[in-house]
Enzyme design. Structure first.
Site, PDB file in Angstrom:
ATOM      1  N   ARG A  93      15.355 -23.759  -4.153  1.00 16.56           N
ATOM      2  CA  ARG A  93      16.071 -23.626  -3.581  1.00 16.56           C
ATOM      3  C   ARG A  93      16.235 -22.350  -2.452  1.00 16.56           C
ATOM      4  O   ARG A  93      17.575 -22.130  -2.565  1.00 16.56           O
ATOM      5  CB  ARG A  93      17.231 -23.107  -5.149  1.00 16.56           C
ATOM      6  N   ASP A  94      15.155 -22.154  -2.353  1.00 15.63           N
ATOM      7  CA  ASP A  94      15.330 -21.014  -1.084  1.00 15.63           C
ATOM      8  C   ASP A  94      14.003 -21.667  -0.614  1.00 15.63           C
ATOM      9  O   ASP A  94      13.574 -20.219   0.145  1.00 15.63           O
ATOM     10  CB  ASP A  94      14.909 -19.680  -1.244  1.00 15.63           C
ATOM     11  N   ILE A  95      14.079 -22.778   0.133  1.00 17.92           N
ATOM     12  CA  ILE A  95      12.856 -22.844   0.967  1.00 17.92           C
ATOM     13  C   ILE A  95      13.423 -22.502   2.237  1.00 17.92           C
ATOM     14  O   ILE A  95      13.995 -23.359   3.323  1.00 17.92           O
ATOM     15  CB  ILE A  95      12.125 -24.398   0.923  1.00 17.92           C
ATOM     16  N   ASN A  99       9.601 -17.786   3.664  1.00 14.83           N
ATOM     17  CA  ASN A  99       8.884 -17.803   2.252  1.00 14.83           C
ATOM     18  C   ASN A  99       7.522 -18.788   1.731  1.00 14.83           C
ATOM     19  O   ASN A  99       7.854 -18.705   1.128  1.00 14.83           O
ATOM     20  CB  ASN A  99      10.351 -18.607   0.994  1.00 14.83           C
ATOM     21  N   THR A 129      20.038 -19.140   1.708  1.00 20.92           N
ATOM     22  CA  THR A 129      20.378 -19.792   2.616  1.00 20.92           C
ATOM     23  C   THR A 129      20.970 -20.448   3.392  1.00 20.92           C
ATOM     24  O   THR A 129      20.491 -21.236   3.934  1.00 20.92           O
ATOM     25  CB  THR A 129      18.708 -19.058   3.102  1.00 20.92           C
TER      26      THR A 129
END
Length: 208
Positions: A93-95, A99, A129
């Site tokens: 959920r935050d690629i 990261n 994001t």
């Protein structure tokens, strides 16, 4: 770490980490190793391996042109990590470039699992994001592996063109662009990019 002598990173979190899943979920050569997580005096933290070669965000900032073979090699490593997570029913959920961390021999690893959640169950709260979140994330709809692939498609678009597909001067602008706009094909911005790679990217960031 005084016990092992290895260099580690301690990340402080605002909420409990999503590390309650079995450690096997993180056991992959393209996933940053998690050594320990806990809570001291109300402060949650995660201890993980140190990325000695920086992040993809830093690489993209310093590179003027990224050749396709290198980009595909990096994307492939992220796909292997995501395939592993998804096989255990988990979503990252935050690629995003921040990261994706580099290690010796150009190994790329996925990090930061603070927003990780299971695919099944109630739809998670809209978190992520802006500019990288999938439309389904933004709207709080049920998610599957395509949500992470959308985010990776945004990363791939940035790698190949130097531009973000869903940009804006504010958070709301980026969210609206993701929901409503259709970005130019990457090959229209980078004329040397092969049509097949451009099509892969556009397929990844396509909307339902």
């Amino acid at each position: 770490d005084p016990r092992t002598g290895r260099t580690v990173v301690v990340k402080l979190l605002h909420r409990p980490p999503a590390m309650v899943v079995h450690d096997v979920v993180f056991n992959h050569p393209n996933i940053v190793q998690i050594f320990h997580h806990g809570c001291e005096h109300g402060q949650h933290y995660v201890v993980m391996e140190y990325a000695s070669e920086g992040s993809l965000k830093g690489r993209l900032r310093s590179l003027r042109n990224l050749d396709t073979d290198t980009a595909v090699s990096w994307i492939r490593q992220v796909l292997l990590a995501l395939d592993h997570l998804h096989s255990y029913g988990m979503l990252h959920r935050d690629i995003k470039p921040d990261n994706l961390l580099f290690f010796p021999c150009d190994r790329l690893k996925v990090s930061d699992f603070g927003l990780m959640c299971p695919m099944r169950g109630s739809p998670p709260a809209p978190m992520g994001t802006p500019g990288f979140m999938s439309p389904e994330q933004i709207m709080g709809l049920p998610l599957d592996q395509r949500s992470d692939l959308f985010s990776l498609g945004v990363v791939f678009y940035r790698m190949m063109t130097g531009h973000f597909p869903f940009s804006g001067s504010s958070v709301s602008d980026r969210l609206n662009a993701t929901l409503l706009s259709s970005p130019p094909w990457p090959s229209h911005l980078q004329y040397t990019l092969s049509p097949s790679i451009s099509q892969v990217i556009m397929c990844a960031i396509s909307k339902r």
